[in-house]
Scaffold this motif. Structure first.
Motif, PDB file in Angstrom:
ATOM      1  N   TYR A 297      -1.513   8.846  -3.515  1.00 17.68           N
ATOM      2  CA  TYR A 297      -1.436   9.411  -4.971  1.00 17.68           C
ATOM      3  C   TYR A 297      -1.786   8.133  -5.969  1.00 17.68           C
ATOM      4  N   THR A 298      -3.305   8.148  -6.068  1.00 16.03           N
ATOM      5  CA  THR A 298      -3.619   6.996  -7.005  1.00 16.03           C
ATOM      6  C   THR A 298      -3.989   7.369  -8.431  1.00 16.03           C
ATOM      7  N   GLY A 299      -3.516   8.300  -8.492  1.00 13.39           N
ATOM      8  CA  GLY A 299      -3.455   9.175 -10.239  1.00 13.39           C
ATOM      9  C   GLY A 299      -4.698   9.640 -10.694  1.00 13.39           C
TER      10      GLY A 299
ATOM     11  N   GLU B 245       2.872   1.601  -3.562  1.00 14.01           N
ATOM     12  CA  GLU B 245       1.943   1.847  -4.538  1.00 14.01           C
ATOM     13  C   GLU B 245       1.523   3.147  -4.798  1.00 14.01           C
ATOM     14  N   THR B 246       0.939   3.550  -3.638  1.00 13.54           N
ATOM     15  CA  THR B 246       0.352   4.840  -3.708  1.00 13.54           C
ATOM     16  C   THR B 246       0.473   5.731  -2.303  1.00 13.54           C
TER      17      THR B 246
ATOM     18  N   TRP C   9     -10.950   2.575  -4.579  1.00 12.79           N
ATOM     19  CA  TRP C   9     -10.516   3.733  -4.265  1.00 12.79           C
ATOM     20  C   TRP C   9     -11.064   4.376  -2.998  1.00 12.79           C
TER      21      TRP C   9
ATOM     22  N   GLN D  62      -6.267   2.474  -4.788  1.00 11.17           N
ATOM     23  CA  GLN D  62      -5.159   2.442  -3.663  1.00 11.17           C
ATOM     24  C   GLN D  62      -3.865   1.285  -3.824  1.00 11.17           C
ATOM     25  N   THR D  63      -4.140   0.313  -4.524  1.00 14.12           N
ATOM     26  CA  THR D  63      -2.884  -0.326  -4.870  1.00 14.12           C
ATOM     27  C   THR D  63      -2.763  -0.763  -6.320  1.00 14.12           C
ATOM     28  N   GLN D  64      -3.167   0.121  -7.134  1.00 16.19           N
ATOM     29  CA  GLN D  64      -2.988   0.372  -8.351  1.00 16.19           C
ATOM     30  C   GLN D  64      -2.949  -0.934  -9.311  1.00 16.19           C
TER      31      GLN D  64
ATOM     32  N   TRP E  68       0.697  -1.422  -0.125  1.00 13.86           N
ATOM     33  CA  TRP E  68       0.244   0.072   0.040  1.00 13.86           C
ATOM     34  C   TRP E  68       0.910   1.330  -0.001  1.00 13.86           C
TER      35      TRP E  68
ATOM     36  N   SER F  67      -3.641   6.083 -12.960  1.00 20.37           N
ATOM     37  CA  SER F  67      -2.154   6.435 -13.387  1.00 20.37           C
ATOM     38  C   SER F  67      -2.448   6.564 -15.035  1.00 20.37           C
TER      39      SER F  67
END
Ligand code: CA
Length: 418
Positions: free
Chosen positions: A147-149, A141-142, A225, A201-203, A138, A194
Motif C-alpha cells: 500500500y504505497t498510496g 509503512e506499506t 517505488w 515503499q517507506t512513505q 517496511w 498518500s
C-alpha cells in the motif's frame, strides 16, 4: 543540474511524522495538534497556480516539468476530506499493536527477511542498520510495499499548498516533489503516494527523499517505488544519518516494582540500566536487566496498568521517523518478532476500549475547568492533555502516569460538573 536556493536545501527535515499524527492514539502524539479550522482559500486555483509557477521557476524548476506536472491540475476534494477528517476515537495501545503486528505480518516479514538476506546484509555493512528493523519499517509503512498510496503526489501536495491551513509546509514539499521529477528519478505518472504526499515503499515525504534517498542499485535514479534496493539503501541511509546505533536494540518490555514512582516513566527522564535495576525494574520475565551501560527511559503506552518498556537511543530515532510512541514500540516489537522472539508478556485487559472523540473533548474541557491546562479541547489527546492528566493525578495522590483510563476520565468529568 538545476540551481536550488538555499531555503530549499534548508528544509531537508524528517517529516513523515506529520502524516500519521492524525491517527495518533491517546498516549501517542508527541505534541498536541492544532485545532483544525474549516477555512478554504479565497484565491482561485488558477490564480494561485500562476503565482506558484513564478516561485517554482525562480527556485530552478524547469518550465517543461512544471507545465507537464500541472497540465490538468485542480484541487483534489478527497485530499481535503482526509486533511479535515478527525478521528472518531483514539486507538488504544492494544488496538494499535494488534492492527500493526498481525500474525500474517510477522510470518511474511520473516519470509522476506530470509528472501532478501543478501541485500539486507549488504545494506547493514554499509549503513549499520540491522535487517530486522528495516523489514519492520517496511511492513508498518506499506505492508511490505503493498500500500504505497494512489494519489498523484503533485496533485495532492498542490491541493494542500493551495489550501491555507498548512500552505507553507506543503508549498516547500511541493517544490521538492517538482525537483525530484525534474531530476528524473521517477516518471510523473508513477509518482504516487498518500493523500499528504508520502511516497514509495517507506512513505518518504519529498523533503525526506531529497535529504536521504539513495540510489542503491546505481542506475542513476532514486526509485523508492519500484527498486527494493533503493528502498532499503534509502531507509538505512536515513536512519544512519539521524544517529542509529548498530550495536544496540530499541528497548525491551520490563516489569516495574509496585512502589515505582510513575513520574519517572517519561522520555525526558534517562538513567543507566543499572540505575533502573536499583529502582527495582526487571525484565518482563522477572530476571535482572542486562548489564550494559546504556541510557534508557521508561515508557508506559497504556498507563501504569498496562505494559512497561525500557527504551534506548534507537527508540528515539524511530520517533524521528514517526513521532508516535506506539509506532516506535510497534517497529521495535515487530523487529523482535521477526527475529523469532515471542509476543508481549503483558496481556490485553478485558475492558480495553478506545476513548471516543466526544469523551476526549469532555475530558479536556473538564481539565480546563478544574484549572489543569489541557489546551484547546479538540478531542486529540496529545502531550498537553497528558501533562494536565498527570498534574491532576499528582494533585490527587494517584499514580501519575498521565494516562486517561476510563475510570479516571469519569472521575475528572464528574468532578468538573459537580
Ligand atoms: Ca536506483
Amino acid at each position: 543540474m538545476i540551481r536550488m536556493k538555499s531555503f530549499l536545501k534548508s528544509i531537508i527535515l524528517p517529516v513523515m511524522a506529520v502524516i500519521t499524527m492524525s491517527f495518533a492514539n491517546i498516549s501517542v502524539s508527541a505534541q498536541d495538534t492544532e485545532t483544525k479550522t474549516e477555512t478554504t482559500n479565497s484565491v482561485a486555483p488558477a490564480e494561485w497556480l500562476n503565482t506558484f509557477k513564478q516561485t517554482a521557476l525562480k527556485e530552478g524548476i524547469s518550465e517543461i516539468t512544471f507545465d507537464k506536472a500541472f497540465a490538468s491540475w485542480e484541487p483534489v476534494e478527497k485530499v481535503l476530506y482526509y486533511d479535515r477528517r478527525q478521528p472518531e476515537f483514539s486507538r488504544t495501545f492494544w488496538g494499535y499493536i494488534e492492527r500493526s503486528i498481525s500474525k500474517e505480518r510477522i510470518e511474511r516479514g520473516r519470509r522476506l527477511l530470509k528472501e532478501h538476506k543478501p541485500l539486507l546484509n549488504e545494506v547493514y555493512q554499509k549503513f549499520g542498520v540491522q535487517p530486522r528493523f528495516l523489514v519492520a519499517f517496511w511492513g508498518l509503512e506499506t505492508n511490505f510495499g503493498d500500500y504505497t498510496g494512489g494519489f498523484p503526489v503533485v496533485d495532492a501536495l498542490a491541493t494542500l499548498a493551495h489550501d491555507p491551513r498548512r500552505s507553507e509546509f506543503f508549498t516547500k514539499e511541493l517544490l521538492l516533489a517538482l525537483q525530484i521529477l525534474d531530476q528524473g528519478h521517477i516518471a510523473q505518472d508513477r509518482m504516487l503516494g498518500s493523500w499528504a504526499g508520502a511516497m514509495g515503499q517507506t512513505q518518504f515525504m519529498p523533503s525526506t527523499f531529497t535529504g536521504y534517498a539513495f540510489d542503491g542499485d546505481n542506475d542513476g535514479k532514486k526509485d523508492l517505488w519500484g527498486s527494493l534496493t533503493d528502498v532499503m539503501y534509502s531507509s538505512s541511509n536515513y536512519l544512519s544519518q539521524i544517529g542509529w546505533n548498530k550495536d544496540q536494540t530499541w528497548g525491551r518490555e520490563v516489569k516495574l516494582p509496585s512502589n515505582f514512582n510513575y513520574e519517572l516513566a517519561d522520555l525526558n527522564v534517562q538513567k543507566d540500566l543499572s540505575e533502573w535495576q536499583k529502582l527495582g525494574v526487571r525484565r518482563a520475565n522477572g530476571t535482572d536487566l542486562p548489564l550494559v551501560v546504556i541510557d534508557a527511559s521508561i515508557v508506559l503506552p497504556a498507563g501504569h496498568k498496562g505494559p512497561a518498556f525500557v527504551v534506548y537511543n534507537n527508540f528515539r530515532k524511530i520517533m524521528i521517523w514517526n513521532r508516535s510512541i506506539l509506532y516506535a514500540i510497534a517497529v521495535g516489537h515487530l523487529a523482535d518478532q521477526l527475529q523469532g522472539k515471542g509476543g508481549l508478556v503483558a496481556k490485553k485487559p478485558a475492558n480495553d476500549k478506545p476513548l471516543h472523540r466526544d469523551e476526549a473533548i469532555a475530558l479536556q474541557t473538564a481539565l480546563n475547568i478544574l484549572g489543569f491546562n489541557a489546551g484547546n479541547p479538540d478531542g486529540i489527546l496529545g502531550s498537553k492533555t497528558r501533562a494536565a492528566v498527570k498534574e491532576y493525578q499528582i494533585r490527587n495522590d494517584l499514580p501519575a502516569d498521565g494516562y486517561p483510563e476510563a475510570s479516571l476520565v469519569e472521575r475528572i468529568i464528574s468532578e468538573a460538573n459537580g
